[in-house]
Design a protein around this motif. Structure first.
Motif, PDB file in Angstrom:
ATOM      1  N   ARG A 192       6.563  10.592  -5.701  1.00 53.15           N
ATOM      2  CA  ARG A 192       6.127  10.719  -4.312  1.00 53.15           C
ATOM      3  C   ARG A 192       6.089   9.370  -3.613  1.00 53.15           C
ATOM      4  NH1 ARG A 192       1.107  13.369  -2.361  1.00 53.15           N
ATOM      5  NH2 ARG A 192       0.130  11.809  -3.670  1.00 53.15           N
ATOM      6  N   ASP A 252       7.025  -0.879  11.216  1.00 53.31           N
ATOM      7  CA  ASP A 252       5.654  -1.278  10.905  1.00 53.31           C
ATOM      8  C   ASP A 252       4.768  -1.159  12.143  1.00 53.31           C
ATOM      9  OD1 ASP A 252       3.295  -2.410  10.171  1.00 53.31           O
ATOM     10  OD2 ASP A 252       4.139  -4.326   9.520  1.00 53.31           O
ATOM     11  N   PRO A 253       3.872  -0.159  12.170  1.00 55.92           N
ATOM     12  CA  PRO A 253       3.032   0.040  13.356  1.00 55.92           C
ATOM     13  C   PRO A 253       2.198  -1.199  13.697  1.00 55.92           C
ATOM     14  CG  PRO A 253       2.690   1.805  11.753  1.00 55.92           C
ATOM     15  CD  PRO A 253       3.546   0.786  11.093  1.00 55.92           C
ATOM     16  N   ALA A 254       1.910  -2.022  12.684  1.00 61.66           N
ATOM     17  CA  ALA A 254       1.080  -3.202  12.940  1.00 61.66           C
ATOM     18  C   ALA A 254       1.833  -4.262  13.739  1.00 61.66           C
ATOM     19  CB  ALA A 254       0.582  -3.785  11.621  1.00 61.66           C
ATOM     20  N   ARG A 314       4.718   8.040   8.810  1.00 62.70           N
ATOM     21  CA  ARG A 314       4.240   8.355  10.160  1.00 62.70           C
ATOM     22  C   ARG A 314       5.152   9.394  10.799  1.00 62.70           C
ATOM     23  NH1 ARG A 314       0.979   4.920  14.062  1.00 62.70           N
ATOM     24  NH2 ARG A 314      -0.524   4.117  12.593  1.00 62.70           N
ATOM     25  N   HIS A 363       1.102  -4.902  -2.189  1.00 63.63           N
ATOM     26  CA  HIS A 363       0.013  -4.457  -3.050  1.00 63.63           C
ATOM     27  C   HIS A 363       0.255  -5.079  -4.415  1.00 63.63           C
ATOM     28  CE1 HIS A 363      -3.387  -1.834  -3.999  1.00 63.63           C
ATOM     29  NE2 HIS A 363      -2.813  -1.619  -5.169  1.00 63.63           N
ATOM     30  N   LEU A 386       6.881   0.981  -3.504  1.00 66.22           N
ATOM     31  CA  LEU A 386       6.247   0.319  -2.368  1.00 66.22           C
ATOM     32  C   LEU A 386       7.079  -0.872  -1.874  1.00 66.22           C
ATOM     33  CD1 LEU A 386       3.652   0.546  -0.658  1.00 66.22           C
ATOM     34  CD2 LEU A 386       2.707  -1.275  -2.062  1.00 66.22           C
ATOM     35  N   ARG A 390       8.351  -0.888   5.591  1.00 62.75           N
ATOM     36  CA  ARG A 390       8.783  -2.269   5.732  1.00 62.75           C
ATOM     37  C   ARG A 390       8.808  -2.888   4.336  1.00 62.75           C
ATOM     38  NH1 ARG A 390       5.784  -6.671   9.571  1.00 62.75           N
ATOM     39  NH2 ARG A 390       7.138  -8.422   9.136  1.00 62.75           N
ATOM     40  N   ALA A 405       4.516   6.270  -1.709  1.00 62.93           N
ATOM     41  CA  ALA A 405       3.174   5.722  -1.854  1.00 62.93           C
ATOM     42  C   ALA A 405       2.289   6.123  -0.679  1.00 62.93           C
ATOM     43  CB  ALA A 405       3.248   4.204  -1.976  1.00 62.93           C
ATOM     44  N   ARG A 406       2.854   6.188   0.495  1.00 66.76           N
ATOM     45  CA  ARG A 406       2.100   6.539   1.687  1.00 66.76           C
ATOM     46  C   ARG A 406       2.845   7.627   2.431  1.00 66.76           C
ATOM     47  NH1 ARG A 406      -2.490   3.242   3.032  1.00 66.76           N
ATOM     48  NH2 ARG A 406      -3.044   5.355   2.470  1.00 66.76           N
ATOM     49  N   SER A 407       2.112   8.525   3.033  1.00 69.37           N
ATOM     50  CA  SER A 407       2.803   9.554   3.801  1.00 69.37           C
ATOM     51  C   SER A 407       3.348   8.908   5.076  1.00 69.37           C
ATOM     52  CB  SER A 407       1.843  10.689   4.140  1.00 69.37           C
ATOM     53  OG  SER A 407       0.622  10.165   4.591  1.00 69.37           O
TER      54      SER A 407
END
Lengths: 171, 629
Positions: free
Chosen positions: B200, B324-326, B206, B147, B167, B172, B202-204
């Motif tokens: 916090r 990384d789910p992607a 998984r 980002h 981040l 990842r 940046a992203r919750s």
């Protein structure tokens, strides 16, 4: 029937740029995307149709999830949804064709929203197929210009909170 | 006497508490960096970033390393990050300064290296109007950062810096960028500083794989007959080396690593198959292709590993462990996906694991290992590069060196003929294959790990892409050893022309400079080694390596006590010249009465003893850092 991803993003040019940039960069084959406003002025909802035969919808959402501007992603899959498209169609219309065009509009529950010296503007709303069909029928009068909103969609039934609100709750 | 390590003690304890203060944004950015624990910044100042450099002047505990090209800055930040696991930081100005980061940021993105880039930008009221040194940095770096932030309001600046650090390391890892317009940097505002630790994510995250899924994976392992662990760079980022070893040993599974995974599993372990893929060992490639279960850990089924995907390991099921789910199903369909940090997932998985029966599998692997070992023929006439690399390994193995490799043939030979046993010791450009990566990366690694021996093995082509980093290394007296495997060609390209383009050697011959003469301009060097037999190679390589090893005083201040022929990298010259000899870590001769007297104000508690003189003093000095009195 496409597989729908409903992606809630921050309402800004930058966030749209990021989403489209990512889809392009990853060469993810998606259908025509519509951008809709929501109940929250801070967010936009993107409706992204995905053909599961061409790309795994999971892969699309897993990539989009990484963007910070993406607030929520809902995979609607095959769930029952209401889809509405809307078009404004400007047709060449000398006065002798008015009755015929008005009748055609009636069949499609479309409305005539502007009467010009040589043209009429027909507003048609409904499923994508219905809008397609209406425009096709109007062709013979001479279509000058068409503008379409693209599909807007919502899950049928269920009094669920909007996805962005649910996401905020979860966090 | 300063502490042996230059970093840990150089800064006073950071203030972590919540605080509200009024200041200019540039100072707020520096304060945020300071609170993030930044110890070194690699960069070049310029018009748009002047306010930032003005603020930097008030933060003497943050080292600034002036590079000669911004690409070096970002590769140094990468080298630092790869060696330490902490995000590397670089500063550039707007326009050309920022665009010079593009290669390095892409490299960091491909290899998941945490880097935070801070770029100056033209004032907001000029933006979009093609102002002098304006570039659309956010647009340019959108696809090569996790980002990026354009700070439009002063109050957002520290927030953006903290978010960039969070981040860069979270999930990842990868690069992030903060773009700071000059008018914003100069604006005064009230800033609230938070404890970065308390902020916090940046992203919750998984949800972690549940027990049922872990049991399912364990069952799949127990039922397999020809399992293999395929380990990539993610395992190193995650610090999962002990867990990989535990899994391999518990289930008796052979382990192969990717280029990025070298060091995640000790190659002197009997279960190691070394590297796989296009340039990997025959037995590793046979093993993975005949396997019936691949346990992929932090690896992404890259094309250098798999070749034609549809023909890759056709009978294998896949358990894919990745944060990384992607990455799941991206190149190879996974039968079981365990999404999460590799170390945590393996820890959770281990209790359920039962060893499969792999007797026959191991017999087959031993047979392959015996029949197809890595080999080359060292004759009497010329020194084979493989031999030179093997010799560098043999001579340095006891020092646990950190090795940076560039891109090309030497990289593959080093990947093959070193025996990699420790994570974070092989630092190379994997995904992007960036020639010119390794020399600046070595500089960054040495800053991150001042007590380690840092070796750079480079090609003659790749060395020349960023060799201005040498000047920075000399300025800072970094005891880095550079070995150029010089074959006067862009060797990897030539190899492909030989194999696939009918030996039409188009544009691959290199008219090289005299590297030894180049080295004379401020470096210690050995005469080029060529045309001799193996014994001669050893005799020449050995002194180069042993001359300046860790344990000797190193990292001496520039321009201090160094005469012609003296050792620029810190070994005491005969006669001692006031430097404490012998082991005991890096000393600070500048603070222990070395000759040369007071040459500007040494910044406090600088264990390097480096003459981080005030800029005005430095400018006034005769000759500058590179020339001797």
């Amino acid at each position: 029937m496409p597989h729908w991803l409903a992606v809630t993003v921050e309402n800004s040019v930058e966030s749209l740029n990021r989403v489209f940039h990512l889809l392009r960069r990853r060469h993810l084959p998606v259908g025509d995307i519509s951008v809709c406003r929501t109940e929250d002025p801070e967010t936009l909802r993107l409706l992204i149709p995905v053909d599961p035969d061409r790309v795994d919808p999971q892969r699309v959402s897993a990539n989009l999830e990484k963007l910070l501007c993406v607030r929520a992603i809902e995979d609607w899959g095959e769930r029952p949804i209401v889809v509405r498209d809307m078009a404004l169609v400007k047709v060449r219309a000398p006065t002798e064709t008015w009755v015929e065009i008005a009748q055609l509009a009636e069949f499609y529950r479309a409305r005539i929203v502007d009467v010009g010296p040589e043209t009429l503007i027909v507003e048609v709303t409904g499923s994508t197929e219905k809008v397609d069909s209406c425009i096709a029928r109007l062709q013979r009068f001479g279509v000058v210009e068409v503008i379409r909103a693209g599909p807007m969609a919502m899950i049928r039934g269920h009094a669920e909170a909007a996805p962005a609100a649910r996401m905020a709750e979860a966090a | 006497m300063a502490a042996p390590a230059m970093i840990q003690t150089s800064a006073p304890p950071r203030t972590a508490r919540r605080e509200r203060r009024r200041m200019k944004t540039a100072w707020a950015v520096m304060e945020a960096l300071y609170r993030e624990g930044v110890e070194v910044i690699f960069g070049v100042p310029g018009g748009a970033s002047l306010p930032l450099y003005d603020a930097l002047y008030d933060y003497p505990h943050i080292r600034h390393v002036l590079v000669r090209h911004e690409q070096c800055a970002v590769h140094m930040a990468e080298g630092y990050a790869r060696a330490t696991g902490k995000p590397g930081v670089c500063f550039t100005t707007s326009g050309p300064g920022a665009t010079n980061l593009v290669t390095g940021l892409t490299d960091a993105m491909m290899d998941s290296t945490p880097v935070v880039a801070i770029t100056g930008q033209v004032p907001t009221f000029f933006m979009g109007g093609d102002a002098f040194q304006e570039a659309d940095v956010i647009g340019l770096t959108m696809s090569i950062t996790k980002h990026n932030w354009l700070v439009r309001k002063p109050a957002q600046a520290p927030e953006a810096v903290h978010a960039a650090f969070r981040l860069a390391t979270e999930g990842r890892p990868g690069p992030t960028l903060v773009d700071l317009p000059r008018d914003v940097l100069l604006a005064e505002a009230e800033f609230t500083f938070e404890d970065p630790e308390a902020s916090r994510p940046a992203r919750s995250p998984r949800p972690f794989p549940d027990e049922a899924l872990l049991r399912q994976a364990a069952d799949m392992i127990a039922q397999s007959q020809r399992p293999i662990l395929y380990v990539g760079g993610g395992a190193i980022h995650s610090g999962a080396a002990p867990e990989i070893r535990a899994l391999a040993e518990k289930a008796r599974i052979p382990v192969t690593t990717t280029l990025m995974g070298l060091g995640a599993f000790p190659e002197d372990h009997p279960y190691s198959l070394k590297m796989l893929g296009m340039h990997g060992t025959v037995y590793a490639n046979f093993a993975i292709n005949f396997s019936d279960l691949i346990i992929a850990v932090g690896a992404r089924f890259d094309d250098r590993v798999t070749g034609k995907l549809s023909a890759f390991a056709p009978h294998a099921k896949v358990i894919h462990i990745d944060i990384d789910p992607a990455e799941i199903h991206k190149n190879r369909k996974a039968d079981i996906a365990l999404i999460g940090d590799a170390k945590q997932v393996l820890r959770a998985l281990l209790p359920f694991v039962r060893p499969p029966d792999t007797e026959a599998w191991w017999r087959q692997i031993q047979d392959w290992k015996a029949r197809y070992p890595l080999r080359y023929r060292q004759g009497d006439d010329v020194i084979k590069p493989q031999f030179a690399i093997q010799m560098i390994y043999e001579l340095t193995r006891d020092y646990r060196p950190i090795v940076t490799l560039d891109v090309g043939q030497h990289q593959m030979w080093a990947a093959q003929f070193f025996t990699w046993t420790e994570p974070r010791t092989c630092i190379t450009s994997g995904g992007l294959g960036t020639m010119g990566f390794s020399l600046p990366a070595a500089v960054g690694a040495q800053f991150g790990c001042p007590d380690r021996l840092v070796i750079n093995i480079n090609g003659d082509g790749s060395f020349q892409m960023t060799f201005q980093a040498l000047i920075t290394a000399v300025e800072w007296r970094l005891p880095i050893k550079v070995f150029i495997i010089n074959n006067q060609y862009l060797g990897m390209v030539r190899q492909w022309q030989e194999l696939f383009y009918n030996r039409r050697y188009s544009a691959v011959y290199l008219a090289n400079p005299d590297f030894a003469r180049l080295a004379e301009a401020g470096l210690h060097h050995q005469q080029p080694v060529s045309g001799h037999g193996a014994a001669v190679a050893g005799a020449v390589l050995q002194p180069a390596l042993l001359r300046r090893l860790p344990g000797q005083p190193g990292l001496r201040p520039a321009g201090r006590g160094r005469g012609r022929g003296g050792d620029p990298c810190g070994a005491p010259r005969s006669g001692g010249a006031g430097h404490p000899p012998g082991p005991g870590g890096h000393r600070s001769p500048g603070r222990s009465g070395s000759p040369g007297g007071s040459r500007g104000e040494l910044l406090p508690d600088d264990p390097l003893g480096h003459d981080r003189v005030r800029y005005d003093d430095r400018a006034r000095r005769e000759g500058g850092a590179m020339s001797d009195p």
